[in-house]
Design a protein around this motif. Structure first.
Motif, PDB file in Angstrom:
ATOM      1  N   SER A 156     -10.055 -15.697   0.542  1.00 25.59           N
ATOM      2  CA  SER A 156      -9.024 -16.381  -0.018  1.00 25.59           C
ATOM      3  C   SER A 156      -8.012 -16.344   0.550  1.00 25.59           C
ATOM      4  O   SER A 156      -7.270 -17.453   0.877  1.00 25.59           O
ATOM      5  N   ASN A 157      -8.334 -16.014   1.959  1.00 18.54           N
ATOM      6  CA  ASN A 157      -7.664 -16.057   2.973  1.00 18.54           C
ATOM      7  C   ASN A 157      -8.184 -17.120   4.116  1.00 18.54           C
ATOM      8  O   ASN A 157      -7.369 -17.995   4.635  1.00 18.54           O
ATOM      9  N   ASN A 197      -1.130 -15.929 -13.857  1.00 12.62           N
ATOM     10  CA  ASN A 197      -1.446 -16.403 -12.511  1.00 12.62           C
ATOM     11  C   ASN A 197      -0.861 -15.303 -11.802  1.00 12.62           C
ATOM     12  O   ASN A 197      -0.673 -14.141 -11.667  1.00 12.62           O
ATOM     13  N   ALA A 198      -2.058 -16.002 -10.522  1.00 13.08           N
ATOM     14  CA  ALA A 198      -1.674 -14.963  -9.278  1.00 13.08           C
ATOM     15  C   ALA A 198      -1.325 -15.722  -8.027  1.00 13.08           C
ATOM     16  O   ALA A 198      -0.741 -16.439  -8.236  1.00 13.08           O
ATOM     17  N   LYS A 199      -1.428 -15.261  -6.790  1.00 16.22           N
ATOM     18  CA  LYS A 199      -0.161 -16.123  -5.682  1.00 16.22           C
ATOM     19  C   LYS A 199      -1.048 -17.177  -5.538  1.00 16.22           C
ATOM     20  O   LYS A 199      -0.785 -18.182  -5.074  1.00 16.22           O
ATOM     21  N   ASN A 200      -2.181 -17.289  -5.239  1.00 19.82           N
ATOM     22  CA  ASN A 200      -3.573 -18.258  -5.169  1.00 19.82           C
ATOM     23  C   ASN A 200      -4.434 -18.538  -5.871  1.00 19.82           C
ATOM     24  O   ASN A 200      -4.586 -20.232  -6.744  1.00 19.82           O
ATOM     25  N   ASN A 211      -5.708 -18.352 -10.582  1.00 13.68           N
ATOM     26  CA  ASN A 211      -5.392 -18.104 -11.723  1.00 13.68           C
ATOM     27  C   ASN A 211      -6.586 -16.452 -11.915  1.00 13.68           C
ATOM     28  O   ASN A 211      -7.542 -16.363 -11.343  1.00 13.68           O
TER      29      ASN A 211
END
Length: 518
Positions: free
Chosen positions: A184-185, A424-427, A429
């Motif tokens: 994700s990062n 909803n999440a940071k980056n 769903n």
């Protein structure tokens, strides 16, 4: 420490390591060293525990290497699949890693020795090349030996600082969580598609549940495009409960993720004789012909990749594609993976496959393949998932569930793309357990639910030219505000009357002012 706290601590530690080596290692390369070190630590602790056999008087890490007899070593390799001498254990290497001027070379020798320990044993193919991407002498770690050692020491100490009371007792999937966090990062920055390498754990859980649904005993579980093995390992609890008898099977074309999949098996305490992960092209050089059929198949194959297709005239006679009479188009291999899975599926089993939505409505060869699947009653359910679940793509994918034991000719369509089915999440769903359970209940009950689920008969699909898009059968709920026309007209009439009254009053005032001025 709760699972949420453990996950947060893991991410904090990884980010801390990343900050220490920032500028030395590219983010995408960095993930290989973090995951490789996690694996090295785990197999060291696991092997030490095995050698100590719960004897409190034995500390394997403190033993000299020369007390290990050839017989003891042989027995350990036969059981565990590899061997690690006391001096090679992670905890001994990390002790003085800051001061070790030969760290990178010695670590390379240790990792090579662990791999070579399996040579000539049944586990050789499962161990060989596991550390191929953990290159401790690579210039990616630094231009000089000193820089390489400094980077390696930072990673080793960072992983050593993780304290969850032993890897086996961790409340989270350490490897999966670390991989997901790194993907994700770094996936976007590296210009790579994270979706190609990793299926989010929540989606993996749903797919596993679909494939295993109401199967009390399965022979084995298979993923023809297994990536890092995350989909397979969602069924680990079934293996632990002896619901899966013979273990885990997968094939992967990408060498890096092939290594990660094998590491992942060991990290989940699955012994080498209970998994078989092969490197190669599933469509052109498939393994496990002698192992099929499989009672459970899970897969997230690459979306719409090119393949040789009809340019290889022998493929039309391949037993996977011959019954259909047509090959998937060269520009889109999606149905090639689906037909492969169908061929490997047992008469009692299920396959759950992440699918690109376009394959369900496009014409040409893909329409003919849909016709074959529907006419032969192989499609149990098609589920539309929410958008933005996968790293590297925001597309809303579908899950195709194949079955060879349907009790009627209807096909189930589920629209799980609405806001009630994700958070909803940071980056990205994510699917929570409550969302997964809701989908599984719909899948199990096979009932019509307005705007969400529908059982469609064979004739309706034929009349619709074998269009299998969820939206073709489930009308979305109209969430627009409903307007009462009669009430609106009355309000307009009242407003006009007020305006006319106001205008009359204004005209009267103006007339009075003009009369006073005369």
């Amino acid at each position: 420490m709760t699972s949420i706290e453990q996950r947060a601590e893991l991410q904090r530690r990884i980010w801390q390591i990343a900050n220490e080596v920032r500028g030395s290692v590219d983010g995408w390369d960095f993930k290989q060293y973090v995951l490789g070190t996690l694996f090295y630590r785990f197999i060291s602790e696991n092997f030490k525990k095995y050698m100590e056999a719960d004897d409190p008087n034995v500390n394997y890490a403190e033993l000299p290497d020369d007390v290990i007899t050839p017989e003891l070593k042989k027995d350990a390799i036969i059981t565990k699949g590899y061997f690690i001498y006391p001096s090679q254990l992670f905890e001994n290497v990390v002790k003085d890693c800051d001061q070790n001027e030969n760290l990178n070379v010695e670590l390379k020798e240790i990792l090579t020795a662990i791999e070579n320990s399996a040579n000539g044993f049944p586990s050789e193919e499962d161990i060989k090349g596991l550390f191929a991407d953990f290159d401790t002498t690579s210039n990616r770690l630094g231009a000089t030996v000193t820089q390489k050692n400094r980077t390696l020491a930072a990673v080793l100490k960072g992983i050593a600082s993780l304290d969850f009371g032993g890897f086996e007792n961790s409340k989270i999937d350490l490897f999966g969580d670390a991989y997901e966090f790194l993907i994700s990062n770094y996936a976007a920055n590296a210009g790579k598609s994270g979706g190609e390498f990793f299926t989010p754990q929540s989606v993996s859980k749903l797919i596993s549940k679909l494939a295993m649904h109401k199967q009390n005993i399965v022979n084995k579980i298979y993923d023809p495009a297994c990536g890092s093995g995350s989909l397979l390992l969602q069924a680990k609890e079934h293996f632990d409960k002896h619901i899966i008898r013979d273990g885990f099977y997968g094939q992967e074309i990408n060498h890096t993720t092939y290594n990660l999949a094998r590491m992942n098996m060991f990290l989940h305490n699955i012994n080498y004789d209970k998994f078989s992960i092969k490197l190669g092209d599933t469509l052109l050089n498939p393994y496990f012909k002698e192992e099929k059929p499989f009672d459970a198949i899970v897969s997230n194959p690459p979306y719409s990749i090119k393949w040789i297709g009809k340019d290889d005239p022998t493929l039309i006679n391949d037993e996977r594609f011959a019954p259909v009479g047509v090959l998937p188009p060269k520009s889109k291999a999606d149905f090639a993976f689906i037909l492969h899975a169908l061929h490997y599926l047992s008469p009692k089993g299920r396959a759950a496959i992440v699918s690109f939505p376009g394959i369900f409505y496009r014409g040409g060869a893909e329409q003919k393949i849909r016709k074959y699947l529907i006419d032969n009653n192989y499609i149990e359910t098609i589920i539309a998932l929410p958008h933005n679940l996968f790293y590297g793509t925001t597309i809303a994918v579908n899950i195709l569930v194949l079955s060879k034991h349907k009790t009627d000719t209807r096909t189930q369509f589920i629209d799980a793309s609405g806001e009630d089915f994700y958070q909803n999440a940071k980056n990205n769903n994510i699917l929570l357990d409550e969302h997964i359970n809701k989908i599984m209940q719909l899948f199990d009950e096979k009932k019509d639910v307005k705007h969400i689920a529908k059982m469609v008969d064979y004739e309706s699909i034929v009349e619709n030219d074998y269009n299998l898009s969820v939206s073709a059968y489930i009308e979305p709920e109209d969430t627009r505000e409903k307007i009462d026309i009669q009430q609106l007209n009355a309000e307009i009439k009242e407003t006009v009357e007020k305006i006319n009254k106001l205008r009359a009053e204004i005209d009267k005032i103006v007339e009075e002012i003009e009369n006073n001025d005369k």
